[in-house]
Design a protein around this motif. Structure first.
Motif, mmCIF file in Angstrom:
data_model
loop_
_atom_site.group_PDB
_atom_site.id
_atom_site.type_symbol
_atom_site.label_atom_id
_atom_site.label_comp_id
_atom_site.label_asym_id
_atom_site.label_seq_id
_atom_site.Cartn_x
_atom_site.Cartn_y
_atom_site.Cartn_z
ATOM 1 N N ILE A 36 0.839 -1.197 0.000
ATOM 2 C CA ILE A 36 0.000 0.000 0.000
ATOM 3 C C ILE A 36 0.877 1.250 0.000
ATOM 4 O O ILE A 36 0.559 2.247 -0.659
ATOM 5 C CB ILE A 36 -0.959 -0.016 1.206
ATOM 6 C CG1 ILE A 36 -2.011 -1.108 1.005
ATOM 7 C CG2 ILE A 36 -1.630 1.347 1.391
ATOM 8 C CD1 ILE A 36 -2.942 -1.313 2.174
ATOM 9 N N LYS A 37 2.008 1.184 0.698
ATOM 10 C CA LYS A 37 2.935 2.317 0.688
ATOM 11 C C LYS A 37 3.419 2.605 -0.727
ATOM 12 O O LYS A 37 3.507 3.769 -1.146
ATOM 13 C CB LYS A 37 4.125 2.033 1.602
ATOM 14 C CG LYS A 37 5.123 3.187 1.663
ATOM 15 C CD LYS A 37 6.287 2.878 2.592
ATOM 16 C CE LYS A 37 7.281 4.041 2.611
ATOM 17 N NZ LYS A 37 8.437 3.754 3.505
ATOM 18 N N ILE A 40 0.522 4.452 -2.611
ATOM 19 C CA ILE A 40 0.236 5.844 -2.241
ATOM 20 C C ILE A 40 1.393 6.771 -2.610
ATOM 21 O O ILE A 40 1.178 7.926 -2.978
ATOM 22 C CB ILE A 40 -0.125 5.972 -0.745
ATOM 23 C CG1 ILE A 40 1.032 5.514 0.149
ATOM 24 C CG2 ILE A 40 -1.397 5.192 -0.432
ATOM 25 C CD1 ILE A 40 0.770 5.725 1.642
ATOM 26 N N SER A 46 -2.035 10.253 0.599
ATOM 27 C CA SER A 46 -1.678 9.771 1.930
ATOM 28 C C SER A 46 -2.302 8.405 2.199
ATOM 29 O O SER A 46 -3.237 7.976 1.515
ATOM 30 C CB SER A 46 -2.160 10.757 2.996
ATOM 31 O OG SER A 46 -3.582 10.761 3.048
ATOM 32 N N ARG A 47 -1.786 7.754 3.225
ATOM 33 C CA ARG A 47 -2.355 6.479 3.650
ATOM 34 C C ARG A 47 -3.806 6.666 4.104
ATOM 35 O O ARG A 47 -4.658 5.804 3.883
ATOM 36 C CB ARG A 47 -1.509 5.891 4.783
ATOM 37 C CG ARG A 47 -1.855 4.464 5.167
ATOM 38 C CD ARG A 47 -0.894 3.946 6.216
ATOM 39 N NE ARG A 47 0.440 3.748 5.677
ATOM 40 C CZ ARG A 47 0.866 2.609 5.134
ATOM 41 N NH1 ARG A 47 0.043 1.571 5.038
ATOM 42 N NH2 ARG A 47 2.102 2.512 4.694
ATOM 43 N N PHE A 50 -6.075 6.627 1.158
ATOM 44 C CA PHE A 50 -6.267 5.255 0.673
ATOM 45 C C PHE A 50 -7.317 4.531 1.510
ATOM 46 O O PHE A 50 -8.265 3.943 0.972
ATOM 47 C CB PHE A 50 -4.943 4.483 0.714
ATOM 48 C CG PHE A 50 -5.063 3.069 0.200
ATOM 49 C CD1 PHE A 50 -4.801 2.783 -1.127
ATOM 50 C CD2 PHE A 50 -5.453 2.029 1.042
ATOM 51 C CE1 PHE A 50 -4.927 1.485 -1.615
ATOM 52 C CE2 PHE A 50 -5.581 0.732 0.568
ATOM 53 C CZ PHE A 50 -5.321 0.460 -0.765
ATOM 54 N N TYR A 51 -7.156 4.587 2.840
ATOM 55 C CA TYR A 51 -8.067 3.830 3.704
ATOM 56 C C TYR A 51 -9.454 4.458 3.810
ATOM 57 O O TYR A 51 -10.385 3.811 4.295
ATOM 58 C CB TYR A 51 -7.444 3.656 5.089
ATOM 59 C CG TYR A 51 -6.364 2.596 5.115
ATOM 60 C CD1 TYR A 51 -6.670 1.259 4.891
ATOM 61 C CD2 TYR A 51 -5.028 2.940 5.336
ATOM 62 C CE1 TYR A 51 -5.685 0.283 4.895
ATOM 63 C CE2 TYR A 51 -4.034 1.968 5.347
ATOM 64 C CZ TYR A 51 -4.370 0.647 5.123
ATOM 65 O OH TYR A 51 -3.393 -0.317 5.120
#
Length: 213
Positions: A36-37, A40, A46-47, A50-51
């Protein structure tokens, strides 16, 4: 209302960026090796962003696929959505819109059909297209056909067209959508005659093997 529209545009923009970032990474990396890093950083979000959209990268991948399929189905149905009956003999270039879509989004299809994505995308796209054949079309012949024969005919025609299209994608679109569309129409309009058996003398010997009794 303006705020909601702005929010919708922002959501669309961030989701689009995340999807493109994932596919950019898939061009060079196996899906299991992408974090995921990685996504993004590539997308520039940013994380938290994403979430706010996805629980994990699987959610992102499947939403990208569903979005692609939605576009594909719309383009496929575009040429007959306002019709009740199709006369194959009068076809000209009807599949062109659908094939143009496949070429336009060819990068995505090629990545999903490639070795870096650990899902059977070939089976998924085959199921979607075959369901369109079965659900949308009923072939009308000179004689009555029972439901089993109709279903068999739908699948026979569907698998043939799907196979040609997948080969076209895998070979990196060697012909234009226009040309392939014309060839598909010719194929649909050409009745099969007799079949000639070719070059028996060159058949491989394993056709006559008695190894298995």
């Amino acid at each position: 209302m303006v705020e909601f529209q702005l929010l919708d545009r922002r959501v669309h923009r961030s989701k689009h960026a995340l999807c493109n970032a994932l596919f950019d990474l898939l061009e060079q990396n196996k899906y299991d090796h992408i974090s995921i890093k990685d996504i993004i950083v590539k997308a520039g979000y940013s994380r938290g962003t994403f979430y706010s959209h996805y629980r994990n990268k699987d959610d992102l991948l499947y939403e990208c696929i569903e979005s692609l399929f939605d576009k594909m189905v719309k383009s496929y149905r575009n040429w007959y959505i306002d019709k009740d009956l199709l006369n194959i003999k009068e076809f000209h270039n009807e599949p062109l819109t659908f094939l143009s879509h496949m070429k336009q989004y060819g990068r995505y299809y090629q990545i999903l059909l490639g070795k870096n994505v650990q899902i059977d995308f070939r089976q998924k796209i085959t199921e979607v297209l075959l369901n369109l054949f079965v659900d949308d079309f009923e072939y009308i012949g000179k004689s009555e056909q029972n439901p089993l024969e109709q279903s068999l005919l739908n699948r026979y025609c569907g698998y043939g067209v799907i196979g040609v299209i997948l080969e076209w994608i895998n070979e990196d679109f060697p012909t234009s959508p226009q040309k392939l569309s014309e060839e598909l129409v010719k194929t649909m309009q050409t009745p099969l005659g007799n079949i000639r058996i070719k070059r028996k003398s060159q058949w491989n010997s394993y056709y006559y093997s008695d190894t298995i009794s």
